[in-house]
Write an enzyme that holds these catalytic residues in place. Structure first.
Site, short mmCIF file in Angstrom:
data_model
loop_
_atom_site.label_atom_id
_atom_site.label_comp_id
_atom_site.label_asym_id
_atom_site.label_seq_id
_atom_site.Cartn_x
_atom_site.Cartn_y
_atom_site.Cartn_z
CB SER A 49 -0.91 0.01 1.23
OG SER A 49 -1.57 1.26 1.32
NE ARG A 50 3.18 1.99 -5.68
CZ ARG A 50 2.47 1.25 -6.51
NH1 ARG A 50 1.19 1.52 -6.69
NH2 ARG A 50 3.02 0.27 -7.19
#
Length: 548
Positions: free
Chosen positions: A365-366
Protein backbone atom coordinates in the site's frame (compact mmCIF):
# COMPACT_ATOMS: atom_id res chain seq x y z
CA UNK A 1 -55.42 42.81 -61.14
CA UNK A 2 -52.75 45.19 -59.92
CA UNK A 3 -50.29 43.89 -57.30
CA UNK A 4 -49.60 46.41 -54.57
CA UNK A 5 -46.17 45.93 -52.96
CA UNK A 6 -47.24 47.64 -49.73
CA UNK A 7 -50.07 45.15 -49.19
CA UNK A 8 -47.77 42.17 -49.82
CA UNK A 9 -45.19 43.61 -47.41
CA UNK A 10 -47.76 44.12 -44.66
CA UNK A 11 -49.15 40.59 -45.13
CA UNK A 12 -45.64 39.07 -44.90
CA UNK A 13 -44.85 41.15 -41.80
CA UNK A 14 -48.04 40.00 -40.05
CA UNK A 15 -47.32 36.37 -40.90
CA UNK A 16 -43.73 36.60 -39.63
CA UNK A 17 -44.80 38.31 -36.41
CA UNK A 18 -47.38 35.62 -35.78
CA UNK A 19 -44.88 32.81 -36.25
CA UNK A 20 -44.16 30.95 -32.96
CA UNK A 21 -40.48 30.02 -33.18
CA UNK A 22 -40.65 27.93 -29.97
CA UNK A 23 -42.96 25.43 -31.62
CA UNK A 24 -40.55 24.78 -34.47
CA UNK A 25 -38.73 21.46 -34.01
CA UNK A 26 -35.20 21.89 -35.28
CA UNK A 27 -33.14 18.71 -35.03
CA UNK A 28 -30.09 17.41 -36.83
CA UNK A 29 -30.91 13.99 -38.21
CA UNK A 30 -28.85 11.35 -39.95
CA UNK A 31 -29.31 8.00 -41.62
CA UNK A 32 -28.00 4.57 -40.67
CA UNK A 33 -25.51 3.44 -43.31
CA UNK A 34 -24.70 0.04 -41.85
CA UNK A 35 -25.50 -1.96 -38.73
CA UNK A 36 -23.94 -5.05 -37.18
CA UNK A 37 -22.68 -6.43 -33.82
CA UNK A 38 -24.19 -3.49 -31.94
CA UNK A 39 -22.22 -0.95 -34.00
CA UNK A 40 -23.91 1.54 -36.36
CA UNK A 41 -22.34 3.83 -38.97
CA UNK A 42 -24.41 6.96 -39.42
CA UNK A 43 -24.31 9.60 -42.18
CA UNK A 44 -25.44 13.20 -41.84
CA UNK A 45 -24.60 14.13 -38.21
CA UNK A 46 -21.98 16.74 -39.06
CA UNK A 47 -22.00 18.55 -35.69
CA UNK A 48 -22.18 15.43 -33.49
CA UNK A 49 -20.06 15.44 -30.30
CA UNK A 50 -17.98 12.59 -28.92
CA UNK A 51 -19.90 10.63 -26.25
CA UNK A 52 -23.18 12.27 -27.31
CA UNK A 53 -26.41 10.33 -26.91
CA UNK A 54 -28.32 9.58 -30.12
CA UNK A 55 -31.98 8.62 -30.53
CA UNK A 56 -32.86 5.69 -32.78
CA UNK A 57 -36.21 3.95 -33.44
CA UNK A 58 -37.62 1.27 -31.07
CA UNK A 59 -36.21 2.98 -27.93
CA UNK A 60 -32.62 2.18 -28.90
CA UNK A 61 -29.98 4.61 -27.59
CA UNK A 62 -26.73 5.27 -29.42
CA UNK A 63 -23.43 6.60 -28.11
CA UNK A 64 -21.22 8.43 -30.62
CA UNK A 65 -17.60 7.27 -30.31
CA UNK A 66 -15.95 7.59 -33.75
CA UNK A 67 -16.25 11.02 -35.40
CA UNK A 68 -14.98 10.57 -38.96
CA UNK A 69 -15.10 12.97 -41.92
CA UNK A 70 -18.06 11.33 -43.68
CA UNK A 71 -19.80 9.27 -40.95
CA UNK A 72 -20.21 8.72 -37.23
CA UNK A 73 -19.48 5.36 -35.57
CA UNK A 74 -21.86 4.71 -32.67
CA UNK A 75 -22.39 1.84 -30.24
CA UNK A 76 -26.00 0.93 -29.47
CA UNK A 77 -27.75 0.15 -26.17
CA UNK A 78 -30.97 -1.80 -26.25
CA UNK A 79 -32.52 -4.10 -28.84
CA UNK A 80 -30.24 -3.01 -31.69
CA UNK A 81 -31.31 -5.94 -33.89
CA UNK A 82 -34.49 -4.02 -34.71
CA UNK A 83 -32.44 -1.23 -36.33
CA UNK A 84 -31.95 -1.50 -40.10
CA UNK A 85 -30.18 0.48 -42.82
CA UNK A 86 -31.93 3.71 -43.75
CA UNK A 87 -33.42 4.32 -40.25
CA UNK A 88 -33.41 7.90 -39.02
CA UNK A 89 -31.04 8.92 -36.21
CA UNK A 90 -31.57 12.10 -34.20
CA UNK A 91 -29.08 14.07 -32.13
CA UNK A 92 -29.97 14.89 -28.52
CA UNK A 93 -27.26 17.54 -27.89
CA UNK A 94 -26.65 15.81 -24.53
CA UNK A 95 -23.65 13.82 -23.41
CA UNK A 96 -24.29 10.42 -21.84
CA UNK A 97 -25.81 10.86 -18.38
CA UNK A 98 -26.54 8.27 -15.68
CA UNK A 99 -29.41 8.41 -13.14
CA UNK A 100 -28.06 8.87 -9.61
CA UNK A 101 -29.37 9.41 -6.10
CA UNK A 102 -30.26 7.65 -2.87
CA UNK A 103 -33.21 5.99 -4.63
CA UNK A 104 -30.74 3.49 -6.13
CA UNK A 105 -29.53 2.22 -2.72
CA UNK A 106 -30.40 -1.42 -2.10
CA UNK A 107 -31.16 -2.06 -5.77
CA UNK A 108 -29.65 -4.02 -8.68
CA UNK A 109 -29.53 -1.81 -11.77
CA UNK A 110 -28.05 -1.87 -15.25
CA UNK A 111 -25.49 0.76 -16.34
CA UNK A 112 -28.30 2.99 -17.65
CA UNK A 113 -29.94 3.05 -14.21
CA UNK A 114 -32.84 0.73 -15.05
CA UNK A 115 -33.96 -1.70 -12.32
CA UNK A 116 -33.13 -5.38 -12.79
CA UNK A 117 -34.30 -6.77 -9.44
CA UNK A 118 -38.05 -6.80 -10.04
CA UNK A 119 -38.75 -4.35 -7.21
CA UNK A 120 -40.33 -1.73 -9.47
CA UNK A 121 -39.02 1.23 -11.42
CA UNK A 122 -36.55 3.68 -9.90
CA UNK A 123 -37.78 7.27 -9.93
CA UNK A 124 -35.00 9.81 -9.68
CA UNK A 125 -34.65 13.11 -11.50
CA UNK A 126 -30.93 13.50 -10.73
CA UNK A 127 -28.30 12.56 -13.29
CA UNK A 128 -24.53 12.79 -13.63
CA UNK A 129 -22.33 12.52 -16.74
CA UNK A 130 -20.80 9.08 -17.27
CA UNK A 131 -17.48 10.74 -18.14
CA UNK A 132 -16.32 13.38 -15.67
CA UNK A 133 -12.98 15.13 -15.32
CA UNK A 134 -11.07 13.98 -12.24
CA UNK A 135 -10.36 16.68 -9.61
CA UNK A 136 -6.96 18.36 -9.84
CA UNK A 137 -4.17 18.37 -7.26
CA UNK A 138 -5.37 21.58 -5.55
CA UNK A 139 -8.84 20.13 -5.01
CA UNK A 140 -7.48 17.07 -3.19
CA UNK A 141 -6.05 16.40 0.25
CA UNK A 142 -3.74 13.59 1.44
CA UNK A 143 -5.25 10.20 2.25
CA UNK A 144 -5.14 9.82 6.05
CA UNK A 145 -8.54 8.41 7.08
CA UNK A 146 -8.66 4.57 7.30
CA UNK A 147 -11.11 2.60 5.16
CA UNK A 148 -11.20 -0.56 7.27
CA UNK A 149 -11.82 -3.90 5.56
CA UNK A 150 -12.21 -5.93 8.75
CA UNK A 151 -9.47 -8.30 7.52
CA UNK A 152 -6.43 -8.52 9.81
CA UNK A 153 -3.96 -9.20 7.00
CA UNK A 154 -5.02 -6.08 5.07
CA UNK A 155 -5.72 -3.58 7.85
CA UNK A 156 -2.38 -4.37 9.51
CA UNK A 157 0.05 -4.70 6.57
CA UNK A 158 -1.66 -3.24 3.47
CA UNK A 159 -3.89 -0.48 4.90
CA UNK A 160 -6.43 1.23 2.65
CA UNK A 161 -7.42 4.86 3.20
CA UNK A 162 -10.51 6.73 2.10
CA UNK A 163 -9.76 8.23 -1.31
CA UNK A 164 -7.17 5.56 -2.20
CA UNK A 165 -7.12 3.22 -5.21
CA UNK A 166 -6.05 -0.25 -4.12
CA UNK A 167 -5.87 -3.01 -6.72
CA UNK A 168 -7.01 -6.56 -5.88
CA UNK A 169 -5.17 -8.87 -8.25
CA UNK A 170 -4.87 -12.65 -8.61
CA UNK A 171 -5.88 -15.71 -10.57
CA UNK A 172 -9.49 -16.82 -10.80
CA UNK A 173 -11.00 -18.43 -7.70
CA UNK A 174 -8.44 -17.06 -5.24
CA UNK A 175 -10.83 -14.89 -3.17
CA UNK A 176 -10.68 -11.48 -4.90
CA UNK A 177 -14.42 -10.82 -4.75
CA UNK A 178 -14.56 -12.17 -1.18
CA UNK A 179 -12.24 -9.37 0.00
CA UNK A 180 -14.48 -6.75 -1.61
CA UNK A 181 -17.66 -8.27 -0.15
CA UNK A 182 -16.12 -8.50 3.35
CA UNK A 183 -15.14 -4.84 3.06
CA UNK A 184 -18.73 -3.86 2.19
CA UNK A 185 -20.10 -5.94 5.07
CA UNK A 186 -17.55 -4.46 7.51
CA UNK A 187 -18.76 -0.94 6.67
CA UNK A 188 -22.49 -1.65 6.81
CA UNK A 189 -23.00 0.44 9.97
CA UNK A 190 -20.57 3.18 9.00
CA UNK A 191 -21.00 6.31 6.87
CA UNK A 192 -19.73 4.61 3.71
CA UNK A 193 -21.91 4.18 0.61
CA UNK A 194 -20.80 1.19 -1.49
CA UNK A 195 -21.23 0.70 -5.24
CA UNK A 196 -20.38 -2.76 -6.55
CA UNK A 197 -20.21 -3.24 -10.32
CA UNK A 198 -20.22 -6.75 -11.81
CA UNK A 199 -18.73 -6.75 -15.32
CA UNK A 200 -19.27 -9.86 -17.44
CA UNK A 201 -20.34 -12.09 -14.54
CA UNK A 202 -23.12 -14.67 -14.57
CA UNK A 203 -26.46 -13.36 -13.35
CA UNK A 204 -26.75 -16.20 -10.83
CA UNK A 205 -23.48 -15.10 -9.18
CA UNK A 206 -24.67 -11.49 -8.87
CA UNK A 207 -28.02 -12.56 -7.38
CA UNK A 208 -26.21 -14.76 -4.86
CA UNK A 209 -23.92 -11.85 -3.98
CA UNK A 210 -26.94 -9.57 -3.43
CA UNK A 211 -28.48 -12.24 -1.17
CA UNK A 212 -25.24 -12.48 0.83
CA UNK A 213 -25.22 -8.71 1.37
CA UNK A 214 -28.90 -8.72 2.32
CA UNK A 215 -28.39 -11.53 4.85
CA UNK A 216 -25.52 -9.54 6.38
CA UNK A 217 -27.62 -6.35 6.51
CA UNK A 218 -25.34 -4.50 4.09
CA UNK A 219 -27.53 -4.28 0.97
CA UNK A 220 -29.41 -1.15 2.08
CA UNK A 221 -26.11 0.72 1.94
CA UNK A 222 -25.10 -0.66 -1.46
CA UNK A 223 -25.87 -0.17 -5.16
CA UNK A 224 -25.18 -3.18 -7.41
CA UNK A 225 -24.57 -2.35 -11.07
CA UNK A 226 -24.77 -5.43 -13.29
CA UNK A 227 -23.51 -5.85 -16.86
CA UNK A 228 -24.09 -9.58 -17.20
CA UNK A 229 -22.02 -11.99 -19.27
CA UNK A 230 -24.71 -12.22 -21.97
CA UNK A 231 -24.87 -8.44 -22.49
CA UNK A 232 -23.36 -6.73 -25.52
CA UNK A 233 -19.87 -5.21 -25.25
CA UNK A 234 -21.13 -1.54 -25.05
CA UNK A 235 -23.06 -2.28 -21.84
CA UNK A 236 -19.97 -3.88 -20.25
CA UNK A 237 -17.84 -0.94 -21.42
CA UNK A 238 -20.22 1.56 -19.83
CA UNK A 239 -20.72 -0.27 -16.50
CA UNK A 240 -17.73 1.00 -14.43
CA UNK A 241 -18.22 4.60 -15.62
CA UNK A 242 -21.90 4.42 -14.65
CA UNK A 243 -20.98 3.00 -11.21
CA UNK A 244 -18.40 5.75 -10.72
CA UNK A 245 -21.00 8.42 -11.59
CA UNK A 246 -23.40 6.93 -9.02
CA UNK A 247 -20.65 6.98 -6.38
CA UNK A 248 -19.63 10.54 -7.33
CA UNK A 249 -23.13 11.75 -6.43
CA UNK A 250 -22.31 10.97 -2.80
CA UNK A 251 -18.69 12.13 -3.11
CA UNK A 252 -19.64 15.65 -4.19
CA UNK A 253 -22.29 15.84 -1.45
CA UNK A 254 -19.57 15.51 1.19
CA UNK A 255 -20.07 11.80 1.90
CA UNK A 256 -17.71 8.80 1.73
CA UNK A 257 -18.19 6.28 -1.08
CA UNK A 258 -16.54 3.02 -2.14
CA UNK A 259 -16.56 1.70 -5.72
CA UNK A 260 -15.64 -1.94 -6.44
CA UNK A 261 -14.93 -2.64 -10.12
CA UNK A 262 -15.16 -6.43 -10.54
CA UNK A 263 -13.37 -6.84 -12.80
CA UNK A 264 -11.49 -4.53 -15.16
CA UNK A 265 -9.99 -7.41 -17.15
CA UNK A 266 -13.41 -8.18 -18.66
CA UNK A 267 -13.91 -4.43 -19.10
CA UNK A 268 -10.75 -4.27 -21.22
CA UNK A 269 -11.95 -7.29 -23.24
CA UNK A 270 -15.26 -5.53 -23.98
CA UNK A 271 -13.47 -2.33 -25.01
CA UNK A 272 -11.13 -4.29 -27.30
CA UNK A 273 -14.12 -5.95 -28.97
CA UNK A 274 -15.87 -2.59 -29.43
CA UNK A 275 -12.76 -0.87 -30.77
CA UNK A 276 -12.05 -3.59 -33.33
CA UNK A 277 -15.66 -3.43 -34.56
CA UNK A 278 -15.31 0.36 -34.84
CA UNK A 279 -12.23 -0.26 -37.05
CA UNK A 280 -9.82 1.44 -34.65
CA UNK A 281 -6.17 0.47 -35.22
CA UNK A 282 -5.15 -2.44 -32.95
CA UNK A 283 -1.96 -2.35 -30.89
CA UNK A 284 -0.36 -4.76 -28.44
CA UNK A 285 -2.47 -7.93 -27.95
CA UNK A 286 -5.04 -6.31 -30.32
CA UNK A 287 -5.99 -3.72 -27.68
CA UNK A 288 -6.48 -0.17 -29.01
CA UNK A 289 -3.84 2.46 -28.29
CA UNK A 290 -5.92 4.20 -25.60
CA UNK A 291 -6.54 1.17 -23.36
CA UNK A 292 -4.33 2.72 -20.64
CA UNK A 293 -6.42 5.91 -20.74
CA UNK A 294 -9.54 3.74 -20.55
CA UNK A 295 -8.69 2.78 -16.96
CA UNK A 296 -6.66 5.82 -15.87
CA UNK A 297 -9.52 8.27 -16.48
CA UNK A 298 -11.79 5.98 -14.47
CA UNK A 299 -9.50 5.36 -11.48
CA UNK A 300 -8.25 8.97 -11.23
CA UNK A 301 -11.79 9.93 -10.25
CA UNK A 302 -11.13 8.29 -6.86
CA UNK A 303 -10.26 11.18 -4.56
CA UNK A 304 -10.28 12.63 -1.06
CA UNK A 305 -11.58 16.17 -1.63
CA UNK A 306 -10.29 19.09 0.42
CA UNK A 307 -12.45 20.56 3.17
CA UNK A 308 -13.47 23.57 1.07
CA UNK A 309 -15.22 21.20 -1.35
CA UNK A 310 -16.95 19.23 1.41
CA UNK A 311 -14.26 16.70 2.30
CA UNK A 312 -16.02 13.80 0.55
CA UNK A 313 -14.10 10.73 -0.55
CA UNK A 314 -14.35 8.06 -3.24
CA UNK A 315 -12.27 4.92 -2.67
CA UNK A 316 -11.71 2.56 -5.60
CA UNK A 317 -11.09 -1.19 -5.35
CA UNK A 318 -10.45 -2.34 -8.92
CA UNK A 319 -10.13 -6.10 -9.47
CA UNK A 320 -7.84 -7.66 -12.09
CA UNK A 321 -7.75 -11.35 -12.98
CA UNK A 322 -4.33 -12.73 -13.96
CA UNK A 323 -3.50 -15.79 -16.03
CA UNK A 324 -1.23 -18.27 -14.20
CA UNK A 325 -0.07 -15.54 -11.80
CA UNK A 326 1.42 -13.37 -14.55
CA UNK A 327 1.35 -9.87 -13.05
CA UNK A 328 3.60 -8.58 -15.83
CA UNK A 329 0.94 -8.98 -18.56
CA UNK A 330 -0.36 -5.93 -20.42
CA UNK A 331 -3.55 -5.01 -18.54
CA UNK A 332 -2.25 -5.96 -15.03
CA UNK A 333 0.87 -3.77 -15.40
CA UNK A 334 -1.25 -0.91 -16.71
CA UNK A 335 -3.57 -0.94 -13.71
CA UNK A 336 -0.75 -1.55 -11.20
CA UNK A 337 0.93 1.64 -12.47
CA UNK A 338 -2.30 3.64 -12.04
CA UNK A 339 -3.25 2.48 -8.53
CA UNK A 340 -1.80 3.31 -5.09
CA UNK A 341 -0.85 -0.27 -4.30
CA UNK A 342 -2.03 -3.82 -4.84
CA UNK A 343 -3.22 -6.84 -2.87
CA UNK A 344 -1.83 -9.90 -4.66
CA UNK A 345 -3.63 -13.19 -4.01
CA UNK A 346 -1.61 -16.32 -4.73
CA UNK A 347 -3.17 -19.68 -5.69
CA UNK A 348 -0.41 -21.64 -3.89
CA UNK A 349 -1.25 -19.95 -0.59
CA UNK A 350 -4.98 -20.30 -1.23
CA UNK A 351 -4.73 -24.06 -1.76
CA UNK A 352 -2.50 -24.47 1.31
CA UNK A 353 -5.27 -23.05 3.52
CA UNK A 354 -4.10 -19.42 3.93
CA UNK A 355 -7.20 -17.19 3.80
CA UNK A 356 -7.06 -14.48 2.57
CA UNK A 357 -4.23 -15.83 0.37
CA UNK A 358 -2.20 -12.61 0.32
CA UNK A 359 1.40 -12.70 -0.88
CA UNK A 360 3.04 -10.27 1.55
CA UNK A 361 6.14 -9.82 -0.62
CA UNK A 362 4.39 -8.44 -3.71
CA UNK A 363 1.44 -6.75 -1.98
CA UNK A 364 1.92 -3.12 -0.98
CA UNK A 365 0.00 0.00 0.00
CA UNK A 366 1.68 3.21 -1.13
CA UNK A 367 -0.26 5.16 1.50
CA UNK A 368 1.12 2.93 4.26
CA UNK A 369 0.86 3.82 7.92
CA UNK A 370 -0.70 7.21 7.10
CA UNK A 371 -4.03 5.42 6.71
CA UNK A 372 -3.80 3.48 10.00
CA UNK A 373 -4.84 4.31 13.51
CA UNK A 374 -1.82 4.79 15.84
CA UNK A 375 -2.34 1.55 17.79
CA UNK A 376 -2.44 -0.60 14.65
CA UNK A 377 0.56 1.18 13.14
CA UNK A 378 2.66 0.49 16.25
CA UNK A 379 1.61 -3.15 16.65
CA UNK A 380 1.91 -4.12 12.98
CA UNK A 381 5.28 -2.41 12.45
CA UNK A 382 7.34 -5.60 12.54
CA UNK A 383 4.64 -8.00 11.35
CA UNK A 384 5.34 -7.69 7.62
CA UNK A 385 9.10 -8.11 8.09
CA UNK A 386 8.71 -11.25 10.20
CA UNK A 387 6.27 -12.75 7.70
CA UNK A 388 8.60 -12.02 4.78
CA UNK A 389 11.49 -13.67 6.65
CA UNK A 390 9.28 -16.69 7.31
CA UNK A 391 8.33 -17.01 3.63
CA UNK A 392 12.02 -16.86 2.63
CA UNK A 393 12.93 -19.63 5.08
CA UNK A 394 9.81 -21.73 4.49
CA UNK A 395 11.41 -23.61 1.60
CA UNK A 396 14.00 -25.03 4.04
CA UNK A 397 11.44 -26.13 6.62
CA UNK A 398 11.65 -29.76 5.47
CA UNK A 399 15.33 -29.79 6.57
CA UNK A 400 14.38 -28.65 10.09
CA UNK A 401 16.93 -30.86 11.83
CA UNK A 402 19.78 -29.11 9.99
CA UNK A 403 18.64 -25.57 10.77
CA UNK A 404 20.12 -23.43 13.51
CA UNK A 405 18.08 -22.37 16.50
CA UNK A 406 17.32 -18.81 15.30
CA UNK A 407 15.98 -20.12 12.00
CA UNK A 408 13.78 -22.66 13.73
CA UNK A 409 12.51 -19.91 16.00
CA UNK A 410 11.72 -17.68 13.00
CA UNK A 411 9.85 -20.54 11.32
CA UNK A 412 7.87 -21.29 14.48
CA UNK A 413 6.95 -17.63 14.92
CA UNK A 414 6.01 -17.36 11.21
CA UNK A 415 3.65 -20.33 11.39
CA UNK A 416 1.82 -18.73 14.29
CA UNK A 417 1.65 -15.34 12.57
CA UNK A 418 0.15 -16.95 9.45
CA UNK A 419 -2.42 -18.72 11.60
CA UNK A 420 -3.13 -15.43 13.40
CA UNK A 421 -3.86 -13.62 10.13
CA UNK A 422 -6.10 -16.43 8.85
CA UNK A 423 -9.70 -15.31 8.79
CA UNK A 424 -12.91 -16.93 7.61
CA UNK A 425 -15.06 -15.51 4.85
CA UNK A 426 -17.83 -13.09 5.90
CA UNK A 427 -16.19 -12.61 9.32
CA UNK A 428 -14.84 -9.04 9.33
CA UNK A 429 -13.37 -8.01 12.66
CA UNK A 430 -13.43 -4.64 14.49
CA UNK A 431 -10.04 -2.92 14.45
CA UNK A 432 -9.67 -2.99 18.25
CA UNK A 433 -9.93 -6.79 18.32
CA UNK A 434 -7.45 -7.01 15.43
CA UNK A 435 -4.90 -5.00 17.41
CA UNK A 436 -5.32 -7.25 20.47
CA UNK A 437 -4.73 -10.43 18.46
CA UNK A 438 -1.73 -9.07 16.54
CA UNK A 439 -0.22 -7.69 19.76
CA UNK A 440 -0.48 -11.15 21.34
CA UNK A 441 1.13 -12.79 18.29
CA UNK A 442 4.05 -10.38 17.81
CA UNK A 443 4.92 -10.29 21.52
CA UNK A 444 5.57 -14.01 21.81
CA UNK A 445 2.44 -15.08 23.70
CA UNK A 446 1.68 -17.71 21.03
CA UNK A 447 5.20 -19.17 20.95
CA UNK A 448 4.57 -21.73 23.72
CA UNK A 449 1.33 -23.15 22.35
CA UNK A 450 0.89 -25.49 19.39
CA UNK A 451 -0.06 -24.02 16.02
CA UNK A 452 -3.42 -25.80 15.85
CA UNK A 453 -4.48 -24.17 19.15
CA UNK A 454 -3.72 -20.61 17.98
CA UNK A 455 -7.33 -19.82 16.86
CA UNK A 456 -8.68 -20.93 20.25
CA UNK A 457 -6.14 -18.77 22.06
CA UNK A 458 -6.93 -15.70 19.93
CA UNK A 459 -10.69 -16.08 20.32
CA UNK A 460 -10.26 -16.56 24.05
CA UNK A 461 -7.98 -13.58 24.55
CA UNK A 462 -10.44 -11.27 22.76
CA UNK A 463 -13.26 -12.51 24.99
CA UNK A 464 -11.10 -11.98 28.10
CA UNK A 465 -10.23 -8.41 27.07
CA UNK A 466 -13.89 -7.71 26.26
CA UNK A 467 -15.06 -8.93 29.65
CA UNK A 468 -12.27 -7.64 31.91
CA UNK A 469 -10.94 -4.57 30.08
CA UNK A 470 -13.62 -3.32 27.71
CA UNK A 471 -12.41 0.26 28.27
CA UNK A 472 -8.94 -0.76 27.05
CA UNK A 473 -10.42 -2.43 23.96
CA UNK A 474 -12.40 0.72 23.19
CA UNK A 475 -9.33 2.93 23.68
CA UNK A 476 -7.23 0.72 21.39
CA UNK A 477 -9.98 0.82 18.74
CA UNK A 478 -9.87 4.62 18.88
CA UNK A 479 -6.13 4.61 18.28
CA UNK A 480 -4.89 5.13 21.84
CA UNK A 481 -1.51 3.42 22.32
CA UNK A 482 -0.18 5.12 25.42
CA UNK A 483 2.10 3.32 27.88
CA UNK A 484 -0.78 2.97 30.31
CA UNK A 485 -3.02 1.31 27.67
CA UNK A 486 -0.20 -1.05 26.64
CA UNK A 487 0.48 -2.06 30.25
CA UNK A 488 -3.19 -2.82 30.94
CA UNK A 489 -3.50 -4.85 27.75
CA UNK A 490 -0.27 -6.74 28.40
CA UNK A 491 -1.43 -7.63 31.92
CA UNK A 492 -4.77 -9.07 30.71
CA UNK A 493 -3.08 -11.09 27.95
CA UNK A 494 -0.41 -12.48 30.33
CA UNK A 495 -3.07 -13.59 32.81
CA UNK A 496 -5.03 -15.28 30.02
CA UNK A 497 -1.88 -16.98 28.66
CA UNK A 498 -1.15 -18.46 32.10
CA UNK A 499 -4.74 -19.69 32.44
CA UNK A 500 -4.64 -21.11 28.89
CA UNK A 501 -1.51 -23.11 29.72
CA UNK A 502 1.59 -24.06 27.73
CA UNK A 503 1.91 -27.03 25.41
CA UNK A 504 4.65 -29.67 25.64
CA UNK A 505 6.99 -30.72 22.87
CA UNK A 506 7.65 -34.33 21.80
CA UNK A 507 10.03 -34.81 24.75
CA UNK A 508 7.45 -33.62 27.27
CA UNK A 509 9.19 -30.27 27.84
CA UNK A 510 7.40 -26.87 27.57
CA UNK A 511 7.73 -25.39 24.09
CA UNK A 512 10.49 -22.79 23.84
CA UNK A 513 9.58 -19.14 23.50
CA UNK A 514 11.67 -16.28 22.23
CA UNK A 515 12.29 -14.66 25.61
CA UNK A 516 14.04 -11.75 23.95
CA UNK A 517 11.03 -10.66 21.92
CA UNK A 518 8.81 -8.99 24.57
CA UNK A 519 11.78 -6.87 25.68
CA UNK A 520 12.40 -5.77 22.08
CA UNK A 521 8.71 -5.02 21.66
CA UNK A 522 8.77 -2.73 24.70
CA UNK A 523 11.81 -0.91 23.37
CA UNK A 524 10.27 -0.38 19.96
CA UNK A 525 6.91 0.75 21.33
CA UNK A 526 8.58 3.84 22.78
CA UNK A 527 9.64 5.02 19.34
CA UNK A 528 8.01 7.98 17.58
CA UNK A 529 5.02 7.83 15.27
CA UNK A 530 7.09 7.25 12.12
CA UNK A 531 5.74 5.01 9.43
CA UNK A 532 5.93 1.23 9.63
CA UNK A 533 8.83 0.83 7.24
CA UNK A 534 11.23 3.06 9.21
CA UNK A 535 10.34 1.31 12.48
CA UNK A 536 10.97 -2.04 10.76
CA UNK A 537 14.51 -1.01 9.90
CA UNK A 538 15.16 0.40 13.35
CA UNK A 539 13.95 -2.74 15.13
CA UNK A 540 15.94 -5.03 12.87
CA UNK A 541 19.10 -3.04 13.70
CA UNK A 542 18.33 -3.34 17.41
CA UNK A 543 17.80 -7.06 17.05
CA UNK A 544 21.28 -7.74 15.64
CA UNK A 545 23.27 -7.01 18.85
CA UNK A 546 20.76 -9.03 20.85
CA UNK A 547 21.39 -12.09 18.68
CA UNK A 548 25.15 -11.54 18.72
Amino acid sequence: MQIKPDEITSILKSRIEGLDVDQADLAEVGTVLSIGDGIARIHGLENCMSFEMLELPNDVTGLALNLESDNVGAVLFGDWEQISEGDTVKRTNRLLEIPVGEELLGRIVDPLGRALDGKGDISTDQTRPAEFKAPGVVQRQPVTEPMLTGLKAIDSMIPIGRGQRELIIGDRQTGKTAIAIDTIINNKDKDLICVYVAIGQRKAVVVQLAQTLEDAGALDNTIIVMAAADEAAPIKFLAPYAACAMAEHFLYNGKAALAVYDDLTKHAYAYRQMSLLLRRPPGREAYPGDVFYLHSRLLERAVKLNDDLGGGSLTALPVIETQAGDVSAYIPTNVISITDGQIYLEPRLFYSGVRPAINVGISVSRVGGNAQIASMRKVAGRLKLELSQYRDLEAFAQFGSDLDRDTQRTLARGERLVRTLNQGERQPMPVGEQVVQIFAATNGYLDRIKVERVPDFLAGVVQRVKSEASDVLEAVGDGDWSDDTQEKLRKVIEEFAQDFGYDLDEEGQPLEADEDVPRRREASSDEGDGDAESSDEQESQEAEPAKA
